[in-house]
Design an enzyme around this catalytic site. Structure first.
Site, mmCIF file in Angstrom:
data_model
loop_
_atom_site.group_PDB
_atom_site.id
_atom_site.type_symbol
_atom_site.label_atom_id
_atom_site.label_comp_id
_atom_site.label_asym_id
_atom_site.label_seq_id
_atom_site.Cartn_x
_atom_site.Cartn_y
_atom_site.Cartn_z
ATOM 1 N N GLU A 180 136.533 -0.577 2.110
ATOM 2 C CA GLU A 180 137.326 -0.288 0.905
ATOM 3 C C GLU A 180 137.156 -1.407 -0.120
ATOM 4 O O GLU A 180 137.359 -2.590 0.178
ATOM 5 C CB GLU A 180 138.812 -0.117 1.264
ATOM 6 C CG GLU A 180 139.662 0.195 0.033
ATOM 7 C CD GLU A 180 141.004 0.840 0.339
ATOM 8 O OE1 GLU A 180 141.299 1.142 1.505
ATOM 9 O OE2 GLU A 180 141.762 1.055 -0.633
ATOM 10 N N ASP B 250 145.666 7.108 11.105
ATOM 11 C CA ASP B 250 145.907 5.697 10.834
ATOM 12 C C ASP B 250 146.992 5.152 11.745
ATOM 13 O O ASP B 250 148.012 5.811 11.979
ATOM 14 C CB ASP B 250 146.393 5.534 9.379
ATOM 15 C CG ASP B 250 145.382 4.816 8.520
ATOM 16 O OD1 ASP B 250 144.470 4.158 9.067
ATOM 17 O OD2 ASP B 250 145.498 4.920 7.282
ATOM 18 N N ASP C 240 147.693 6.193 6.256
ATOM 19 C CA ASP C 240 149.064 5.730 5.991
ATOM 20 C C ASP C 240 149.302 5.640 4.478
ATOM 21 O O ASP C 240 150.411 5.312 4.032
ATOM 22 C CB ASP C 240 149.386 4.415 6.713
ATOM 23 C CG ASP C 240 148.495 3.260 6.289
ATOM 24 O OD1 ASP C 240 147.555 3.479 5.499
ATOM 25 O OD2 ASP C 240 148.735 2.119 6.751
ATOM 26 N N SER C 241 148.273 5.995 3.695
ATOM 27 C CA SER C 241 148.484 6.169 2.247
ATOM 28 C C SER C 241 149.556 7.228 1.999
ATOM 29 O O SER C 241 150.077 7.338 0.895
ATOM 30 C CB SER C 241 147.170 6.582 1.562
ATOM 31 O OG SER C 241 146.593 7.697 2.217
ATOM 32 N N GLU D 98 143.401 -1.431 10.544
ATOM 33 C CA GLU D 98 142.874 -2.339 9.512
ATOM 34 C C GLU D 98 142.650 -3.735 10.074
ATOM 35 O O GLU D 98 143.451 -4.237 10.860
ATOM 36 C CB GLU D 98 143.870 -2.416 8.340
ATOM 37 C CG GLU D 98 144.038 -1.094 7.633
ATOM 38 C CD GLU D 98 144.964 -1.187 6.420
ATOM 39 O OE1 GLU D 98 145.353 -2.301 6.011
ATOM 40 O OE2 GLU D 98 145.300 -0.115 5.876
ATOM 41 N N LYS E 232 142.525 4.847 13.449
ATOM 42 C CA LYS E 232 141.976 3.843 12.525
ATOM 43 C C LYS E 232 142.964 2.688 12.404
ATOM 44 O O LYS E 232 144.173 2.913 12.350
ATOM 45 C CB LYS E 232 141.730 4.457 11.143
ATOM 46 C CG LYS E 232 141.307 3.439 10.084
ATOM 47 C CD LYS E 232 140.724 4.087 8.848
ATOM 48 C CE LYS E 232 141.719 4.397 7.761
ATOM 49 N NZ LYS E 232 142.517 3.246 7.277
HETATM 50 O O1 KIV Z 1 145.408 5.324 4.196
HETATM 51 C C1 KIV Z 1 144.387 5.822 3.695
HETATM 52 O O2 KIV Z 1 144.387 6.917 3.126
HETATM 53 C C2 KIV Z 1 143.151 5.056 3.791
HETATM 54 C C3 KIV Z 1 142.006 5.513 2.949
HETATM 55 C C4 KIV Z 1 142.271 5.246 1.534
HETATM 56 C C5 KIV Z 1 140.730 4.936 3.426
HETATM 57 O O3 KIV Z 1 143.098 4.111 4.513
#
Ligand code: KIV
Length: 282
Positions: A183, A84, A45-46, A116, A114
């Protein structure tokens, strides 16, 4: 290269082989990442920051993750694709988490999701894995909690915090996660988590003692503007290369040097006589 699966990734951990992970958000980049032999691709989600220009990851929606995730899913032949779960797509309830994890898997050809958090999201992790969906957890500095942390800060500093991060790792393992992103976690603590759990540990700013590493691809290619975190290593300066090419294109267009005969379909043109008659007629 053969398709990376949970089995091949676990075998790599068992054999002490390091695992590579990179973010990708679109078809053309994911195709290159996959062809380079990267083991796992993360549609992070970056993308809210790297692709959409937001200051953090919070505005990213499920619909957006699906658009980006689909393109990456289509591109990856060998890489294991992890998507994510965006902010507020799994925190509300276990049912919401299962439903949204299912959507990401069905609509994007993902191999895992994924999310968090540590202990607080274990009910979600247990329920998602019970549906046959592999879960990668993400602990330490979890960007979706940036407002609680008061900024993007190293987590697990000091004894109390280190214990909390280790307990989170043990909890997500017990809940069924197969992988965890660590992280901005101090390196000895990350190495301890790698030793104490069966989780595949993927570090970002967590030192070399993890089973693998992840970076945001724009960071390693020198394409991100503004602040670059300490954990980033720049492997190329593609941002500068792109600017050089864009400037050259701009100059050639403005000077009338592009296109030349080489880039035109001159053979398809009608005769000069016919074009002269069109000229006269209109
Ligand atoms: O959203 C993302 O790209 C991430 C990575 C930086 C691990 O969670």
């Amino acid at each position: 290269m053969k398709k990376n699966t949970i089995a091949t990734l676990n075998a790599m951990k068992a054999n002490g082989e390091k695992i590579s992970q990179l973010t990708a958000y679109d078809y053309s980049t994911a195709r290159l990442v996959d062809a380079a032999g990267i083991n796992t691709v993360l549609v992070g989600d970056s993308l809210g920051m790297t692709m959409q220009g937001y200051e953090d990851t919070l505005p990213v929606t499920m619909e957006e993750m699906i658009v980006y995730g689909r393109s990456v899913g289509r591109a990856c032949k060998d890489a294991f694709v992890i998507l994510d779960m965006p902010f507020m797509s799994y925190q509300v309830s276990v049912e919401q988490a299962v439903e949204n994890a299912g959507r990401l898997m069905k609509e994007c050809q993902a191999n895992a999701v994924k999310l968090e958090g540590g202990k607080s999201v274990c009910p979600q992790i247990a329920a998602i894995t019970a549906c046959g969906i592999p879960v990668c957890a993400h602990i330490g500095m979890t960007p979706q909690s940036v407002n609680s942390f008061g900024g993007f800060k190293v987590q697990g500093k000091g004894e109390k915090e280190a214990r909390r991060v280790l307990e989170d790792a043990l909890a997500v393992e017990a809940a069924g996660a197969f992988m965890v992103v660590l992280e901005c976690v101090p390196p000895k603590l990350a190495a301890l988590i790698t030793k104490k759990t069966h989780l595949i540990t993927i570090g970002i700013g967590a030192g070399a003692g993890c089973d693998g590493q992840v970076l945001v691809y724009q960071d390693l290619l020198g394409m991100s503007g503004g602040f670059v975190p300490k954990f980033v290593k720049r492997f190329a300066d593609i941002g500068e290369e792109m600017q050089t090419a864009f400037r050259a294109y701009d100059a050639e267009v403005k000077a009338g040097q592009f296109p030349t005969a080489e880039q035109t379909y001159a053979k398809s043109d009608c005769s000069d006589d016919f074009l002269a008659s069109l000229d006269a007629e209109f």
